[in-house]
Write an enzyme that holds these catalytic residues in place. Structure first.
Site, PDB file in Angstrom:
ATOM      1  CB  CYS A  76      -0.970  -0.103   1.084  1.00 28.96           C
ATOM      2  SG  CYS A  76      -0.273   0.267   2.480  1.00 28.96           S
ATOM      3  NE  ARG A  94      -3.811   2.843   2.959  1.00 31.43           N
ATOM      4  CZ  ARG A  94      -3.624   3.755   1.908  1.00 31.43           C
ATOM      5  NH1 ARG A  94      -5.021   4.003   1.644  1.00 31.43           N
ATOM      6  NH2 ARG A  94      -2.813   3.916   1.203  1.00 31.43           N
TER       7      ARG A  94
END
Lengths: 311, 420
Positions: A261, A266
């Site tokens: 990411c 995330r």
């Protein structure tokens, strides 16, 4: 409760205890439900740990008996841009009473975003099969109007010994470059938003950690992380739905996967799904776009045609 | 020495004189036409309905609802007790009247004690590298002193600090709207000057949290001792009038019409502050204005592309929120509406057309208030009250600087014949 149902429950729980060895009940998968957790709150073999993004959330009310991990200091080495060193992790785990013989339930805000990141770090240091995510995290717990508490719980420290870091769970820049140069068969799955992936924007508004260039790693595919979650209550979609979601972009477990990411947090949510729920071989690339997009001499893919941050 | 009419000081003085004459006189003064009370009751009903509606439809409902309730409580309390930092300071400077300052000290005693209780549960050992979550503990730098001086000057010129301008808005003050508009300008100038000041002095400034160095017990004892010494000094400087037996009055009159004594206001302000920190975030009145100013500045491309380090500090000026309804926005809304209700019931709602002088003073003072708030990471409520309650040295430094700034501007301004 009638005497009969009480008897039936006792017999059932005794049978379960004998069969599954105490807390292993309902613990075969990587997720636990809010129902299960509430019923097992007082079980001395269950440790609950909150890893939330928002500071002050834990302190103002948490699942009764939960302990707190502060993601940006407890689990990282701030000087080396690295996850916490083994010694540091061991001190933390011991203090929280974590070990392989207890069920560790992680949960947090933002659909367990950082709780999953916690599970990734735990896994690297040898806490894997007994580590669960509370399906739906804080969101579902609050939606179901379950109680929270602010009372600290005295936890006996454990004698946990940290394992040799599991290198396979972590992708480094070289691993990613190998996929770009087609020297590796791993598939790169980018979980950022579509606008970040295409290069329209470098990062969502308000984020300070940036890359110089916008776009994505050549050859990577995009499934924004939130697509794996039921928006109503933050729970994960069913394994069948998840399988389909990733198969649509060619991620089906037949080849190793690298999740990525912006800064690698995330993406650990998707790492958790692919690795623990679907059982694929997955490594999380925590250098992510801030490392790849800034590295001199590496090609990027930028369909939006923006490439540079400056104009 | 003249008492300025615009700040409400004169009315306050009259009310006080009326109060000295006995309860009957107060009731005469305050009895307004019934339609005013009717309007106040309708507004109170609307506020109650808003609280219920936010609890049902807000997202996140509990936080938004509690913010609205606390804002309303805060607005009511500060209007009733005239919890205006400039008025309080001017009472002391001009008349050696210590009552308002004793009210602030009361609020701080409650705040420090309550925060210490909460900190002990949230961060049992204060000696590590961590700060208690979300507490307003800021860096102590030259910029903080400049911010305090500017804020103090802004208070003196515009007639009060930002929280008091907000409750004055509910009283129909002619200056308050311009001070708030000026503050938006000041915020934007603050954002534009932030990076330079940050690199010059703020980035390397120490963040001094007293419990880290003195322990919770030590910080509590030292802070309370300093406040006790201040209180004793104030009491000795001008002994309070001999204690009078309070007349058996109508409690409705005591609550809704008579001014509350400052210590009572301080007591409630302290309790609201502790409750807000426990459940939501430290008390502050400028986060929403700051956030909206930041959006406005960004929309007109007046904002630097990066505000170095600003978002890493806790305080009132630093939070970006995109939502329509925010906790701090509802806090301000509740504050203004409750102050309006309180002012109506007390016969203190007196809207007037602004004069050019009031307009200019509001705007000029407001700019200084806004700038001081950004650079000081909060105002009299966020940095001074919540900061000192949290054991932050920054709160004490800001308080001292703003008192100095207000004093100098008041004295110089009056020497040059300005109506301050």
């Amino acid at each position: 409760m009638s005497a009969l149902s009480l008897l039936r429950r006792s017999v059932l729980s005794l049978a379960a205890t004998l069969l599954l060895g105490g807390v292993a009940l309902a613990n075969s998968g990587p997720l636990v439900t809010t129902d299960w957790l509430e019923k097992n709150l007082s079980d001395p073999k269950v440790r609950i740990v909150e890893v939330s993004v928002e500071p002050g959330l834990y302190e103002r009310g948490h699942i009764p008996g939960a302990q707190n991990i502060i993601w940006h200091t407890d689990l990282v080495d701030t000087v080396e841009r690295d996850i916490a060193k083994p010694e540091k992790f061991q001190v933390l785990a011991r203090k929280l009473g974590l070990d392989k013989d207890v069920t560790i339930v992680l949960y947090g805000d933002s659909n367990n975003w950082f709780a999953a990141w916690g599970a990734w770090v735990f896994d690297i240091y040898g806490l894997r099969d007994n580590v669960k995510l509370l399906d739906g995290g804080r969101k579902k717990w609050e939606l179901e109007k379950r109680p929270v508490s602010t009372n600290p719980l005295a936890i006996k420290a454990s004698a946990f010994t940290v394992a040799e870091p599991n290198r396979k769970l972590r992708a480094r820049l070289a691993d990613v470059v190998a996929t770009v140069e087609k020297k590796s068969e791993a598939r790169v799955l980018d979980i950022r938003s579509a606008d970040e992936f295409s290069g329209k924007i470098i990062a969502p508004a308000g984020f300070q950690e940036l890359a110089l260039r916008a776009g994505h790693i050549p050859g990577s595919v995009n499934v924004p992380w939130a697509q794996a979650v039921n928006q109503a209550d933050g729970t994960l979609k069913s394994p069948e739905e998840l399988k389909k979601l990733y198969a649509n972009v060619g991620i089906d477990g037949s080849k190793p996967v690298i999740t990525t990411c912006r800064i690698g947090e995330r993406s650990s949510h998707t790492w958790f799904i692919l690795s623990r729920v679907l059982g694929y071989q997955v490594a999380n690339y925590d250098g992510s776009w801030t490392e790849y997009g800034n590295t001199v001499g590496l090609p990027i893919s930028n369909p939006a045609g923006t490439v540079w941050g400056g104009k | 020495m003249s008492i300025s009419d615009e700040s409400g000081a004169l009315e306050y003085q009259r009310a006080r004189e009326a109060a000295m004459a006995g309860p009957a006189a107060v009731v005469d003064r305050a009895s307004g036409p019934p339609w005013v009370i009717l309007i106040a009751l309708c507004l109170a009903g609307a506020l109650a309905a808003a609280i219920v509606a936010v609890g049902r439809h807000g997202d996140p409902a509990p936080q938004l609802q509690l913010s609205l309730i606390l804002g309303a409580a805060f607005g009511f309390v500060i209007q009733r007790s005239r919890f205006c930092f400039l008025c309080i300071w001017r009472d002391w400077l001009d008349r050696r009247d210590p009552r308002g300052l004793l009210g602030i000290i009361t609020a701080l005693v409650i705040g420090i004690t309550g925060y210490t209780l909460i900190f002990g549960a949230w961060l049992p050992d204060p000696s590590g590298s961590r700060l208690p979550p979300t507490a307003h503990i800021g860096p102590v730098s030259i910029a903080l002193v400049l911010a305090g001086l500017a804020f103090g000057a802004g208070m003196a010129i515009s007639g009060s600090c930002l929280s008091a301008h907000l409750y004055r808005l509910g009283e129909g003050s002619p200056t308050a709207p311009f001070a708030l508009i000026g503050a938006v300008g000041g915020f934007i100038i603050g954002f534009r000057s932030w990076n330079g000041l940050y690199l010059w002095t703020i980035a390397d400034a120490p963040i001094l949290w007293l419990p880290r160095h003195l322990g919770y017990g030590g910080a509590l004892v030292v802070s309370l001792a300093v406040l006790a010494v201040l209180a004793l000094f104030l009491l000795r400087a001008r002994p309070l009038p001999a204690r009078r037996e309070l007349p058996e009055g109508d409690p409705l009159v005591a609550v809704f019409r008579q001014r509350w004594p400052a210590w009572l206001g301080g007591l409630f302000v302290g309790l609201i502050g502790v409750g807000a920190y426990l459940r939501l975030s430290p008390l502050g009145v400028t986060a929403e204005i700051g956030s909206r100013s930041r959006q406005l500045a960004a929309a007109f491309e007046l904002l630097p592309s990066r505000l170095e380090g600003l978002d890493s500090f806790r305080g009132c000026a630093t939070i970006i929120r995109d939502a329509l309804l925010t906790p701090n926005g509802l806090f301000i809304f509740g504050l203004v509406v409750a102050a309006l209700i309180a002012a109506l019931l007390a016969g203190e709602f007196k809207p007037r057309w602004p004069s050019i002088g009031q307009l200019l003073r509001g705007l000029t003072g407001g700019v200084l208030l806004g700038w001081g708030t950004v650079i000081g990471l909060g105002c009299t409520v966020g940095t001074l009250l919540s900061g000192i309650s949290a054991g932050a040295l920054s709160g004490w430094v800001f308080a001292t600087a703003l008192a100095a700034g207000a004093t100098v501007v008041l004295r110089l301004g009056r020497r040059f014949g300005l109506p301050l």
